[in-house]
Write an enzyme that holds these catalytic residues in place. Structure first.
Site, PDB file in Angstrom:
ATOM      1  N   HIS A  29       3.327   5.708  -5.005  1.00  0.00           N
ATOM      2  CA  HIS A  29       2.512   6.741  -6.796  1.00  0.00           C
ATOM      3  C   HIS A  29       1.701   7.639  -6.949  1.00  0.00           C
ATOM      4  O   HIS A  29       2.220   8.820  -7.320  1.00  0.00           O
ATOM      5  CB  HIS A  29       2.056   5.755  -7.065  1.00  0.00           C
ATOM      6  N   GLU A  73       1.244  -1.260  -0.217  1.00  0.00           N
ATOM      7  CA  GLU A  73      -0.085  -0.058   0.348  1.00  0.00           C
ATOM      8  C   GLU A  73       0.893   0.917  -0.094  1.00  0.00           C
ATOM      9  O   GLU A  73       0.594   2.055  -0.604  1.00  0.00           O
ATOM     10  CB  GLU A  73      -0.752   0.065   1.157  1.00  0.00           C
TER      11      GLU A  73
END
Ligand SMILES: [Zn+2]
Length: 683
Positions: free
Chosen positions: A472, A466
């Site tokens: 990202h 996660e």
């Protein structure tokens, strides 16, 4: 007009939503005003008398709908992480209204005319690459929403999307309700095999529920998997396993099976209206994989290799089980239990012992340190911010020069009102075309809270996963919000997350951060080596459990007449046709397969994890070959992928990192399936 925080400027640090003041009743008027505002903005763009330009049309769209994004992000995050009856009622009311609103925009003929005009002359507009890509994305999204269809079919498509939004919402709520209604209450005599940490967690939940002196097992993944791994009571394992695997498929108010049939039927009709043979064909047309055939090929190769490996693992488990006096076939509630015993016997790795070295806070530090070494960012805890739950933590992210990068929130623990699983989301995405805006990213996990909280190795891997999604979002350096962070195609979105998982296996990280929860001693070198050696152990099980779910997904969404589907029967027959090993259950059974039915992002796309793994295994091999897991040149090339969002094509991004297309070898080797695949079939 009542005071409504959504109608005010937010003054909290970093533009954080004023969580302390937001109440459920603020959402309906905020949604009302926000959808009206966006409709007005769209009208203005669509009815402009000026010739369409990139700026007055595409960029104007990027600027529009700001209030709706703000309200929607807060609402859907809270509804997933900290819901209640009031929020659930608003979700049921507003999910279809929002779907209808989106379809009204998608079917606005004047708007489409402008976009289509720009799209037709796009190469002559003198645009930069990200802008060109943005026009193509806008045009494609509208076409895929039915912009080219006649009015009658547009109306039908709208109605379908509206109904699907309701069904997705109900599906998720049913799973949550079904999960929270079940508990297994144990007495002192029922604890055989359970290690201390599990007894403590179960006693803690029991006290919370007013059952002093007892032990409660719930259906949260960390707890139930622990119970199935360690409980020596086969009868209780069976009860727990069946409750877990039948979530969302119990007769009664929370039964998701009728919903599944309706969802599949509507999706098939949606695909047909848009000219596709199946929903899978529709979804995959806009993916990296491109076709169901390409996905099939990947899944079947891995499926065959996984099943061969399962036959080896089954033999090991059976030998041990019969030595312990089990004289019947293994059942799905036996696999984890005996697999753990074989792991202990073969690798001398005891999951309960390992867990003592995985303290949540240390693993969070390991993730931050890895990000610092690879990407030059640091995480500074902020204890002064008001968040939506006291267990949450907030960190400001800064770059090497001390400049602000974004805000990272973590919501780590299982609790009532929180969806199961682990996920990344955001309250705000990065962009830079009008103003410079940084991301506010949140990671959700469902760990059992302890003092201190200890993680299984699998939990630690999930945390890294996660966090990879989180990076990202945080490292995104794009111009337009539509291209920000995780807005890539669904079968590329798992690349940054799975790529980051590799660093939890790095001995350098483990030596530094896997420390005993009482003595703070680092994990003994011998145990560390055994842990790494055991990495490929039980991968036949993991591969089959996952791939079965991906195959089932594809078959559901390729079915020519889903209105006739009996969900249980279809699941049984499909898995039988693939010769699913009887002692392994599919990772997500249809009744609670939220990836597929609580929304459409992963529908016909559950294969995405394996697709991305073919990339991340191959990409990590690059770091291995370099001899330095933190190799600065490779890290900087990798950072380009994490920061590009959807501003560049995923295949090109990957090729720029690796210098070639990926191959499947690294994936099979990583899962220890190479031996299985080269062995002649039947042996
Ligand atoms: Zn993920």
């Amino acid at each position: 007009m009542i005071d409504n925080p959504f109608f005010e400027a937010w003054t909290a640090p970093f533009g954080l939503p004023p969580f302390g003041r937001i109440r459920p009743e603020h959402f309906p008027p905020a949604f009302e005003r926000a959808t009206m505002e966006e409709s007005d903005e769209i009208s203005l763009i669509a009815r402009s008398r000026e010739t369409p330009t990139f700026s007055n049309t595409v960029e104007a769209l990027e600027r529009s709908g700001r209030l709706l994004k703000r309200v929607g992000k807060v609402f859907f995050n809270l509804n997933a992480s900290s819901t209640n009856a009031a929020l659930e009622a608003i979700a049921r009311d507003w999910a279809p209204k929002l779907a209808q609103h989106q379809m009204r925009i998608a079917h606005n003929a004047e708007l489409f005319e402008r976009i289509a005009d720009l799209h037709a002359r796009r190469v002559r507009l003198g645009l930069e690459l990200d802008q060109l890509r943005l026009i193509e994305r806008r045009y494609l999204d509208l076409v895929r929403s039915g912009a080219l269809l006649p009015a009658e079919q547009k109306r039908r498509l709208s109605a379908i999307c509206e109904r699907l939004a309701t069904l997705h919402t109900l599906f998720a709520q049913n799973v949550l309700h079904d999960e929270s209604e079940w508990q297994l209450v144990l007495g002192e005599g029922d604890l055989e095999g359970l290690p201390g940490f599990l007894r403590t967690a179960a006693a803690h939940i029991s006290r919370e529920r007013g059952l002093e002196g007892r032990y409660v097992i719930t259906l949260g993944r960390s707890l139930i998997e622990g119970f199935l791994t360690f409980s020596a009571r086969r009868d209780l394992r069976q009860i727990a396993f069946e409750a877990w695997s039948r979530r969302g498929a119990h007769e009664g108010a929370n039964d998701n099976r009728p919903l599944i049939r309706e969802i599949l039927t509507l999706r098939a009709e949606q695909a047909a209206l848009l000219g596709y043979a199946s929903y899978a064909a529709f979804k995959l047309d806009d993916s990296m994989a491109k076709s169901a055939e390409a996905v099939d090929e990947l899944l079947r190769q891995v499926w065959d290799a996984g099943k061969l490996q399962v036959s080896v693992e089954r033999g090991q488990l059976r030998r041990l089980a019969s030595a312990e006096g089990l004289n019947t076939d293994l059942e799905p509630w036996d696999w984890r239990y005996y697999a753990e015993k074989v792991r202990q016997a073969t690798y001398n790795v005891d999951a309960a012992e390992v867990k003592q070295y995985f303290v949540l806070n240390n693993i969070v530090s390991a993730a931050f340190d890895t990000a610092a070494r690879l990407f030059g960012v640091s995480f500074i805890e902020r204890t002064d911010l008001v968040l939506y739950h006291p267990d949450m933590r907030a960190y400001e992210v800064r770059d090497q020069d001390g400049r602000h990068v974004g805000l990272f929130l973590q919501d780590n623990f299982a609790r009532p009102g929180k969806r199961s699983g682990a996920w990344m989301s955001s309250f705000r995405v990065q962009e830079s075309f009008a103003d410079v805006v940084s991301a506010i990213v949140v990671n959700n996990n469902n760990f059992s809270k302890g003092n201190p909280t200890l993680l299984s190795f699998d939990d630690a891997r999930t945390l890294f996963h996660e966090f990879g999604h989180g990076l990202h979002g945080l490292l995104s350096r794009v111009r337009y919000p539509t291209q920000s962070g995780t807005s890539v195609r669904q079968d590329f979105v798992e690349f940054p997350s799975q790529m980051f998982e590799h660093w939890i296996y790095e001995p350098e990280n483990l030596r530094k951060y896997a420390r005993h929860y009482q003595t703070d001693e680092p994990i003994p070198e011998a145990l560390l080596q055994r842990l790494l050696e055991a990495r490929t152990y039980n991968q036949g099980f993991a591969t089959v459990e996952y791939t079965a779910a991906a195959l089932l997904d594809l078959e559901f969404h390729r079915h020519p007449a889903p209105n006739a589907i009996d969900v249980d029967q279809f699941e049984r027959e499909t898995l039988a046709a693939f010769e699913m090993p009887a002692e392994i259950a599919v990772r997500h059974r249809p009744g609670h397969f939220q990836h597929l039915f609580a929304g459409s992002d992963y529908a016909a796309t559950y294969y995405a994890y394996l697709w991305a793994e073919s990339l991340d295994a191959d990409a990590y091999q690059n770091f291995r070959d370099s001899g330095n897991p933190f190799d600065p040149t490779l890290a900087s090339r990798l950072k380009t992928i994490y920061s590009s969002g959807d501003s560049r094509d995923a295949k090109e991004l990957y090729a720029a990192f690796r210098g070639r297309e990926p191959t499947l070898d690294a994936l099979l080797r990583q899962r220890g399936l190479v031996a299985a695949i080269v062995r002649p079939a039947g042996r």
